[in-house]
Structures are given as C-alpha cells and as structure tokens.
Design a protein around this motif. Structure first.
Motif, PDB file in Angstrom:
ATOM      1  N   VAL A 137       0.831  -1.209   0.000  1.00 45.08           N
ATOM      2  CA  VAL A 137       0.000   0.000   0.000  1.00 45.08           C
ATOM      3  C   VAL A 137       0.865   1.258   0.000  1.00 45.08           C
ATOM      4  CG1 VAL A 137      -1.599   1.365   1.404  1.00 45.08           C
ATOM      5  CG2 VAL A 137      -2.027  -1.079   1.033  1.00 45.08           C
ATOM      6  N   ARG A 138       1.843   1.321   0.867  1.00 47.49           N
ATOM      7  CA  ARG A 138       2.674   2.524   0.965  1.00 47.49           C
ATOM      8  C   ARG A 138       3.527   2.729  -0.293  1.00 47.49           C
ATOM      9  NH1 ARG A 138       2.711   5.282   5.746  1.00 47.49           N
ATOM     10  NH2 ARG A 138       4.574   6.442   5.077  1.00 47.49           N
ATOM     11  N   THR A 139       4.022   1.624  -0.858  1.00 51.08           N
ATOM     12  CA  THR A 139       4.811   1.753  -2.089  1.00 51.08           C
ATOM     13  C   THR A 139       3.962   2.348  -3.207  1.00 51.08           C
ATOM     14  OG1 THR A 139       6.217  -0.134  -1.489  1.00 51.08           O
ATOM     15  CG2 THR A 139       6.180   0.510  -3.808  1.00 51.08           C
ATOM     16  N   LEU A 140       2.730   1.871  -3.343  1.00 47.18           N
ATOM     17  CA  LEU A 140       1.838   2.404  -4.376  1.00 47.18           C
ATOM     18  C   LEU A 140       1.530   3.876  -4.128  1.00 47.18           C
ATOM     19  CD1 LEU A 140      -0.669  -0.590  -4.690  1.00 47.18           C
ATOM     20  CD2 LEU A 140       1.090   0.061  -6.347  1.00 47.18           C
ATOM     21  N   LEU A 141       1.208   4.224  -2.900  1.00 53.25           N
ATOM     22  CA  LEU A 141       0.863   5.611  -2.593  1.00 53.25           C
ATOM     23  C   LEU A 141       2.041   6.548  -2.810  1.00 53.25           C
ATOM     24  CD1 LEU A 141      -1.313   5.104   0.620  1.00 53.25           C
ATOM     25  CD2 LEU A 141      -2.109   5.822  -1.641  1.00 53.25           C
ATOM     26  N   GLN A 142       3.242   6.090  -2.474  1.00 52.27           N
ATOM     27  CA  GLN A 142       4.426   6.924  -2.680  1.00 52.27           C
ATOM     28  C   GLN A 142       4.638   7.241  -4.153  1.00 52.27           C
ATOM     29  OE1 GLN A 142       7.799   5.010  -0.847  1.00 52.27           O
ATOM     30  NE2 GLN A 142       7.203   5.605   1.223  1.00 52.27           N
ATOM     31  N   LYS A 143       4.135   6.365  -5.014  1.00 53.83           N
ATOM     32  CA  LYS A 143       4.301   6.552  -6.458  1.00 53.83           C
ATOM     33  C   LYS A 143       3.032   7.108  -7.105  1.00 53.83           C
ATOM     34  CE  LYS A 143       7.787   2.911  -6.589  1.00 53.83           C
ATOM     35  NZ  LYS A 143       8.903   3.863  -6.752  1.00 53.83           N
ATOM     36  N   ASN A 144       2.123   7.642  -6.270  1.00 51.56           N
ATOM     37  CA  ASN A 144       0.880   8.268  -6.732  1.00 51.56           C
ATOM     38  C   ASN A 144       0.000   7.311  -7.540  1.00 51.56           C
ATOM     39  OD1 ASN A 144       1.491  10.866  -5.610  1.00 51.56           O
ATOM     40  ND2 ASN A 144       2.929  11.199  -7.305  1.00 51.56           N
ATOM     41  N   ILE A 145      -0.001   6.062  -7.125  1.00 52.33           N
ATOM     42  CA  ILE A 145      -0.873   5.045  -7.721  1.00 52.33           C
ATOM     43  C   ILE A 145      -2.036   4.818  -6.762  1.00 52.33           C
ATOM     44  CG2 ILE A 145      -1.025   2.639  -8.494  1.00 52.33           C
ATOM     45  CD1 ILE A 145       2.068   2.835  -8.973  1.00 52.33           C
ATOM     46  N   THR A 146      -3.242   4.766  -7.288  1.00 51.29           N
ATOM     47  CA  THR A 146      -4.436   4.609  -6.458  1.00 51.29           C
ATOM     48  C   THR A 146      -4.664   3.143  -6.112  1.00 51.29           C
ATOM     49  OG1 THR A 146      -5.460   6.524  -7.524  1.00 51.29           O
ATOM     50  CG2 THR A 146      -6.920   5.013  -6.326  1.00 51.29           C
ATOM     51  N   PRO A 147      -4.529   2.748  -4.839  1.00 52.25           N
ATOM     52  CA  PRO A 147      -4.818   1.362  -4.465  1.00 52.25           C
ATOM     53  C   PRO A 147      -6.320   1.175  -4.231  1.00 52.25           C
ATOM     54  CG  PRO A 147      -3.276   2.436  -2.922  1.00 52.25           C
ATOM     55  CD  PRO A 147      -3.966   3.499  -3.708  1.00 52.25           C
ATOM     56  N   VAL A 148      -6.827   0.011  -4.638  1.00 55.90           N
ATOM     57  CA  VAL A 148      -8.174  -0.413  -4.290  1.00 55.90           C
ATOM     58  C   VAL A 148      -8.045  -1.775  -3.619  1.00 55.90           C
ATOM     59  CG1 VAL A 148     -10.504  -0.948  -5.090  1.00 55.90           C
ATOM     60  CG2 VAL A 148      -9.145   0.804  -6.280  1.00 55.90           C
ATOM     61  N   LEU A 149      -8.521  -1.906  -2.386  1.00 51.10           N
ATOM     62  CA  LEU A 149      -8.378  -3.143  -1.636  1.00 51.10           C
ATOM     63  C   LEU A 149      -9.604  -4.025  -1.869  1.00 51.10           C
ATOM     64  CD1 LEU A 149      -6.999  -1.730   1.742  1.00 51.10           C
ATOM     65  CD2 LEU A 149      -5.849  -2.010  -0.473  1.00 51.10           C
ATOM     66  N   LEU A 150      -9.369  -5.242  -2.343  1.00 56.40           N
ATOM     67  CA  LEU A 150     -10.447  -6.197  -2.617  1.00 56.40           C
ATOM     68  C   LEU A 150     -10.284  -7.393  -1.690  1.00 56.40           C
ATOM     69  CD1 LEU A 150     -12.850  -7.050  -4.465  1.00 56.40           C
ATOM     70  CD2 LEU A 150     -11.155  -8.206  -5.908  1.00 56.40           C
ATOM     71  N   PHE A 151     -11.343  -7.726  -0.953  1.00 53.90           N
ATOM     72  CA  PHE A 151     -11.266  -8.768   0.060  1.00 53.90           C
ATOM     73  C   PHE A 151     -12.061 -10.000  -0.362  1.00 53.90           C
ATOM     74  CE2 PHE A 151     -11.287  -4.775   2.838  1.00 53.90           C
ATOM     75  CZ  PHE A 151      -9.915  -4.602   2.689  1.00 53.90           C
ATOM     76  N   SER A 152     -11.373 -11.134  -0.401  1.00 54.34           N
ATOM     77  CA  SER A 152     -11.950 -12.408  -0.812  1.00 54.34           C
ATOM     78  C   SER A 152     -12.161 -13.295   0.412  1.00 54.34           C
ATOM     79  CB  SER A 152     -11.023 -13.083  -1.834  1.00 54.34           C
ATOM     80  OG  SER A 152      -9.667 -13.008  -1.395  1.00 54.34           O
ATOM     81  N   VAL A 153     -12.705 -14.504   0.184  1.00 54.01           N
ATOM     82  CA  VAL A 153     -12.983 -15.444   1.267  1.00 54.01           C
ATOM     83  C   VAL A 153     -13.005 -16.857   0.693  1.00 54.01           C
ATOM     84  CG1 VAL A 153     -15.507 -15.359   1.009  1.00 54.01           C
ATOM     85  CG2 VAL A 153     -14.500 -15.871   3.269  1.00 54.01           C
ATOM     86  N   THR A 154     -12.711 -17.859   1.530  1.00 50.31           N
ATOM     87  CA  THR A 154     -12.747 -19.253   1.096  1.00 50.31           C
ATOM     88  C   THR A 154     -14.011 -19.932   1.621  1.00 50.31           C
ATOM     89  OG1 THR A 154     -11.574 -20.071   3.053  1.00 50.31           O
ATOM     90  CG2 THR A 154     -10.228 -19.373   1.162  1.00 50.31           C
TER      91      THR A 154
END
Length: 415
Positions: free
Chosen positions: A176-193
């Motif tokens: 997350v921090r690496t993406l934000l430092q490079k001005n890339i927008t993260p979207v968190l997607l949560f899965s399940v088993t």
C-alpha cells in the motif's frame, strides 16, 4: 429467487450501469453518502424485491470509498483521452483460475472501466495475479509485475492467501505505501474461502488508516449465505476460486464502485499519513532473478528454473559434488530467498549460509517439501539488518540430501 435468477439480475444491473454511464444518478449519490454517514445502531431493513437484494449486496461489499479524490482524478484522466493503466495484483483468484483470462473479475472490470470512462483504446490492462502467492511475495513482485507498467490504479487481492501474522501485515502495508508513494491509487479487494478464511480484518485496518477504497466480496457473500440467497457451491466449484458466474458477481461489485465513486465528495487532496499501522519494512522492495544477478560461483547448479513466472532462477544438479552456488549482495538491509516448494517427491532441504560484512550471520536448512506445496514459489527471509550490509549467500543441498532436487527462483531485497 434461485441463484441463476439472482446472478441474471446482477449482470443486468451491471449492464444497466454501463448503459447509463455519466448520467449523474442522484440515487446512487444519496446511497453512497448515506452509507458513509449511517450509524451502526440503525436497524437494518431486510430486502424484499430482487433489486433490493442486489442493492443490499452492493452495500455490504462497499466497505469504504476512502478519499475519492485519487480515483476521481484517474477517471477524469481517462475521460480526457489520456492513457490510463489499471493493474491487478493478487493470487490465483486475480489470475483467473476457474474462469480464464477473459472471464476473470480483473478483465471484466477493466473492460467496464474502459467502456464507462475511456475514449477508445486509452485504458490499458495489467493482470499480475499469480497462483499461490501471498502479500509477502506480492511486495517483491510489485516492481517487476506492476510498477514496470506505470499503472494509475492497482487492485490488491490477497485476503485468502495471507495469514494474519505480522509478516503478512507488514508486507501488505508495504504494498500500500509503495503504491501511494508513487501516486498510484490502491483499491483493496477482500476475498474469502469456503471455510470462511479471510485476512480482511487487518487489511481493513490498513484501508481505514490510509482512507482507501475497500470492496469486500467476503462481506457480501457472508450476507447472502446467512440469508439463504446463495450457497458456496453456487459461487465456486472448489474451496476458494469463484467460478465463471462467481467472477461475474465479484465484477458487478467492483463495477458498482465505478458507477458511484464520482458521486462521493472527496476529502480534499490525498495526503499519505506519515505514521503506519504495522511495520511496513519492505516498502519499495525489489527482486533479483537470473537476468539481473550473476552468481560469483555456480557450483553444482545450473541456470534456469521451472516455476511459472519464475524461470530465470537456478536449479541444483545432483550429478555434481554439491558445491554451493554463491551470491554477493552489496548495501542491502533485508534479504529474501524465493524457492520452489512441492508437496512430495525428490526435493530436499536447502542449506543456506549467510555472511554479513564478513561475519557469519546465519546457517540454516530450509525444507522445500510442505503439505501445502504444489510446485509454487515460496519465500524465506534469510537476513535482516537495520543498516545497509554486504551479504554473501552460499546455497547447497543439506547433508543427506545431496542426491535430491532443489530450485532457487529469485532473491528479494530492501535497501
């Protein structure tokens, strides 16, 4: 309503959203804002119609829009005709197991984004899903598989491959921090088993702290299951991967986010917090493979390896004298060995000796056979120093396993 009918309604809703893209849906705006402002004490009214059940599913999936300024800026960029790249980093679900390259949620949602906001062929697609990989390996792959394509958006999907231990938390926050430092927008997607495993709880902590968009098909499925609207077998043909219809279902949740995000007021320009949630020590990590790292001695090893997406490693030759392969690493802090892991067979333990600035740092054996192995890439932290250090790494087969097999696929590091 049966499952097929439910899925048909969901697909219809998604198609309707595409058809009316850009029409300024006030209802969507009020729903998005009311969700953000709703009180936890509010009594939940049970849906009655098919459309209400569909909306309830979307509401459960949309954990948070976060600070919408980042995504809105990317959307405006796409609408203006500029090149926009949408990347997806994750495991086998993102890769498209059970649905194929064209039917996975990643391709479906990127196509939807392009149709809704693009001006032709200005939206590019990057799928960095790789089976069996958690965020601990994802942070090391990030540079090669995502950042090299200069994305504007990156979906992160590791909730079923991650555990809840500190090393997973640190790696996920590092992504997350690496993406934000490079001005890339993260979207968190949560899965399940099927057995209800999901690491989304700590991921939600991270998402809330950084004000990021979060979409949980885990929460949506739990809601549908609890109310007898679906069963796991409707969604998946195994224990973890969405089937073709399941991928469409997940895609419809992401599409709903794209349909409504422009209606949610931003919190001002995005500023990344200086504090952290956990200890993201792998921020801006990198990876060496055979095309970027030459051993000082090959010993009883040969170039090349056999794991998908990791073919530039090194393979042990058991016809030799078990001489170690030797690597030199200059000015590194953390060092990781990536190796091939199998469930059974003729693979043996790797003997790894690490010297730090001329002093023996560690000497350990690592078993390449695991009950969960299937020929996948596995990761092991072999050195960690707070300051830049010169490391020498010697790898041979452990005593008694000289006639076995072994593969070293790559090395990860921080500086």
């Amino acid at each position: 309503m049966d499952t097929k009918k439910l899925l048909a309604v969901l697909v219809s809703v998604a198609m309707c959203g595409a058809a009316f893209a850009g029409c300024g849906n006030n209802a969507d705006s009020s729903k998005a804002e009311s969700k953000a402002e709703s009180s936890s004490s509010q009594v939940e009214k049970m849906p009655e119609t098919d459309e209400e059940w569909t909306q309830a599913m979307y509401d459960k999936a949309m954990v948070s829009y976060g600070n919408t300024s980042m995504m809105q800026n990317v959307i405006k960029k796409a609408q203006s005709g500029e090149k926009v790249t949408v990347a997806y980093l994750g495991g086998s679900i993102t890769e498209g197991i059970s649905a194929g390259a064209e039917g996975c949620y990643a391709k479906l949602t990127c196509d939807y984004f392009a149709q809704k906001f693009g001006t032709g062929d200005n939206v590019q697609y990057v799928n960095a899903g790789l089976s069996g990989t958690p965020s601990k390996l994802g942070i090391l792959r990030l540079d090669r598989d995502v950042l090299a394509y200069e994305p504007d958006i990156c979906f992160i999907e590791f909730a079923v491959n991650d555990g809840t231990e500190a090393d997973y938390q640190n790696a996920y926050e590092s992504i997350v921090r690496t993406l934000l430092q490079k001005n890339i927008t993260p979207v968190l997607l949560f899965s399940v088993t099927e057995n209800d495993h999901s690491a989304q709880d700590y991921m939600k902590q991270i998402g809330e702290f950084y004000h990021l968009p979060m979409i949980s098909y885990c929460d949506a499925l739990r809601y549908l299951f609890a109310n007898n609207r679906m069963t796991w077998k409707d969604f998946s043909d195994d224990q973890s991967h969405p089937n073709t219809e399941g991928h469409k279902l997940v895609a419809s949740m992401v599409d709903y986010y794209f349909d409504t995000v422009m209606d949610v007021a931003p919190e001002g320009d995005y500023v990344m917090p200086t504090d952290t949630v956990f200890s993201p020590r792998e921020v801006d990590a990198h990876m060496y493979e055979g095309d970027s790292l030459t051993p000082t001695s090959l010993g009883s090893w040969k170039e090349g390896s056999s794991v998908a997406s990791f073919t530039n490693g090194w393979t042990y030759d058991n016809t030799g004298d078990n001489s170690p392969i030797v690597f030199e690493f200059k000015d590194k802090k953390f060092l990781y060995m990536i190796y091939k892991e199998v469930k059974q067979g003729e693979f043996g333990k790797l003997h790894v000796k690490v010297t730090a600035d001329g002093e023996v740092y560690d000497e350990s054996d690592y078993d390449t056979i695991s009950p969960s192995g299937w020929g996948n890439a596995q990761i092991q932290n072999i050195a960690m120093m707070p300051e830049a250090t010169n490391y020498t790494v010697e790898i041979s087969m452990a005593a008694g396993d000289e006639d076995k097999q072994g593969e070293v696929l790559a090395f990860g590091y921080t500086e």
